[in-house]
Motif scaffolding. Structure first.
Motif: not given
Length: 272
Positions: A26-38
């Motif tokens: 699995f290509a880790v750069d294909h995991i997209y992460v979003i966060n409201r804070h910090r």
């Protein structure tokens, strides 16, 4: 699998990312992460694991799997924000107490919802993860979810009505075990051990015991019987624990934790 979209960047999100990053396929750069804070957390996760910070919820549109690691009280808002971009994705929820029916209602059944209850040891990829699936989830989607979650520990699929019990047993279990171990450590210091020596012996005793149970295929009752000689030291100590009602106390603790899990789910799914 082409793309995973992770909502949240806390400890549970990092555990998931850490586990999946162990998969060479699995290509880790294909995991997209979003966060409201910090926002600095996204930078940190990108630096450590190579994930891709997401610019908006819209990037969930092309994901195969959406991983929900937000707090239970944020689930409603997060799913409502996701709704325009849902089109058959698998949603894996880590939110304690939030039922599948609630998430299906908010998402208008545009996604296949899987509810999980991981515990703290997922942080070192030795977790116990309870998993329940919605009626719309097909076998292929279940297999995809299991493949991902098994990177974090063992996965047990069960009926959703057992999820509050799983929250009490395996979810809160590390806290209950640690309470017992804390008492053991304090008592060892009282017997003359240094705190460092007591901790060392304690950890290895726990790790070794767990390994014996696993490798020998014994139940705790069977191992207890093997190490307990009539009128021996273990028998003397176990008699005290039984007389003080330790078994009953543990049972009451699990019942209360289960009750609270159900109560929290009802609280967080109630329209404000």
């Amino acid at each position: 699998m082409d793309k995973i979209f992770v909502l949240g960047a806390g400890a549970m999100a990092e555990s998931f990312i850490k586990g999946v990053s162990q998969d060479p396929d699995f290509a880790v750069d294909h995991i997209y992460v979003i966060n409201r804070h910090r926002p600095e957390r996204l930078v940190e996760l990108q630096r450590v694991y190579g994930v891709t910070p997401a610019s908006s919820m819209e990037e969930a549109r092309g994901a195969n799997v959406i991983v929900l690691t937000v707090k239970p009280y944020d689930v409603r808002a997060a799913l409502r924000e996701l709704l325009p971009y849902l089109d058959g994705q698998i949603i894996i929820s880590f939110a304690a107490g939030i039922p599948i029916s609630f998430m299906e209602e908010i998402t208008e059944r545009r996604a296949h919802v899987i509810r999980t209850m991981p515990n703290v040891p997922v942080a070192v990829l030795e977790g116990a993860i309870a998993m329940a699936v919605g009626e719309s989830v097909d076998a292929k989607s279940v297999d995809v979810a299991k493949r991902l979650l098994e990177k974090l520990g063992i996965v047990v699929e069960l009926a959703e009505e057992l999820m509050d019990a799983a929250t009490a047993f395996s979810g809160s279990g590390p806290g209950f075990v640690s309470y017992f171990l804390e008492a053991m450590e304090d008592a060892a210091v009282g017997l003359g051990f240094s705190a460092e020596m007591a901790r060392q012996l304690l950890i290895q005793t726990v790790v070794g015991t767990a390994k014996v149970l696993e490798e020998w295929g014994l139940s705790p009752a069977e191992l207890k019987a093997r190490v307990t000689s009539p009128n021996g030291t273990t028998h003397a100590g176990l008699t005290v624990l039984a007389d003080r009602g330790m078994g009953e106390a543990i049972a009451h603790a699990l019942v209360e934790a289960k009750r609270r899990s159900k109560e929290m789910g009802e609280q967080f799914t109630k329209e404000s």
